[in-house]
Design a protein around this motif. Sequence first.
Motif: not given
Length: 567
Positions: A310-312, A375-377, A393-395
């Motif tokens: 969702y964030l991506l 995204v992680v933050d 990283p690939f995603l």
Amino acid sequence: MCAAEEAKDGAAADMEEPKAAEADGAPSAAPPAKPGSNTGLGVWIKSVVGFFAMLFTVWALDYVLVKRMLAKRGASLLASYLAVNSTYEFAMSICSFVLLGSLPMLSKTSGEGDDVATGKVMRQTITLSAAVGTVLALVLSVFHAELLSLFKPRDEDESLVAGAPTMLLIQGTGFTFTVLSMGAASVAVALLQLYVLVVAGVAAYAFWIVAALVLYHNTNLGLPAFGVAVVFSYPIYFRVCDVLLRGDAAQAARYGLDKGHVQAVSLDDARRFLSNIGNVGVRSAFSTLRALLSPLAAIKLGVVEGSVYYLLLALQAPAIGLALGSGAINFFGARMIGAGEAKAFRWFAKDFSAFLVFWSVVAALLFLANGRGVVVDAARDDERAEYRDACTPFLWGVAVAILPLRLLSTIVDNVLLATQDFRVLGKLYSVGFAVYFAALAAAYSHFRSLESVFFADFLFYFARCLMSAIYIRYVTFRRDPWWVARAPVDDPLDVYVAEMVGLLDTFGNRKFERVFLGLLNSSALGKRWFVILVGIWRSMATDLQQASEVLATRRRSSLFRPKVRPS
């Protein structure tokens, strides 16, 4: 300025003998307005700027105040919000064929100057919106729990929050107004009254964000607070659109809107309307099915994977915004085709597309350089490690690569919608969805990873872009004669330059005129934009003037009461 002055003299000479031109059978172009007169162009440009400023503000507030806030409260909450919104937007996208199909039809009849046909399509759009919206409102209300049960994560220890089904039930009860709002937006765009969308959008979204956050933070409703805000915001949007569109008696009478939306729409009319846009419905069905299956597969992997998805998806907003801007190809293109400006349409579709794709690539490179930390933050402190493991990283690279492809796929869609190649559009979507579904089934069943979901999304956009681009390049732009009934306009460049000079005079800014004309005359590409801009102007001059008069003389709506100056 010598060339410009000569062009201006040529334009004045052309204006002295309009009847002679019509007698020769040449297409009559809208004459340039006199300096200082109100053509409505300035108001329309401000409305466009206001519309996109509103969209950017909505995206920023939604991402910061809603998505990141829910992510900080736990992945399960954000995944539940995604599940409800995916289901609701799935239903909305099913109905998007009403907007996507009616807009080119409205734009084409407006470009042809057929007010009777335009008014009939308007009433058909609103009537069909109400009917389709009511049916889907019943489906969402009755089957809300069953629909959300499909999103249950495979891990028995994870689940969606308890308030998710209630949120979908509440939103489903008001779904009729959601579809009516889409129909009203189509009518407003066709009438060149973008200020209607700005006013309605600001009013509806301001209510939604305030009501949702107040209810969420100050009551025990939880997630259903967002559903309560949604169910009241769309009626506000539709009501504001309806008041502004029908508030002027002259405009309402011109299109027959004073008789109501349903009157004079027979079953035969509805059948013809549906047959014209039925293939657009195929496009909407496959597009929305993908938009439902991808988040469904992501949440099935786990609530963290669903939240990362969702964030991506939220970070694709720049591509979505540019994609909305590419709707100009559909809107202006259909108008130019109706007005016989085939050459202007072809050049506009190519040059404007290149401009949008360039900026989407810039946005993708900026996201790629920024890294997946954005995204992680957003995660809660105790879930950051899981977010980092999920967002590989690939995603991140595949998600960023989708940005320009998503825009390009929308561009080619808009070209096919403008030319009303609805059947071809439906076939291309069928093949694209088959590629997507095969990739999702194979990769997801074998790898069970979020990368497989995004890779399937990538193939969906890539396949559509490739096939559509080939068809447009070798079929659409090579039709001879042009597919419209009206003979194509084939005026020389000098005529377009003369009209552009006359149009610039309406702004009364000589410095701007010199700079603008200098830019256009500086290259062969710039000179093509003389043809493009004047072609657009010719297709919308009458309606722009009408829209300007409506806005200037409006009295019924309190939103536009004239200010009383002291004597």
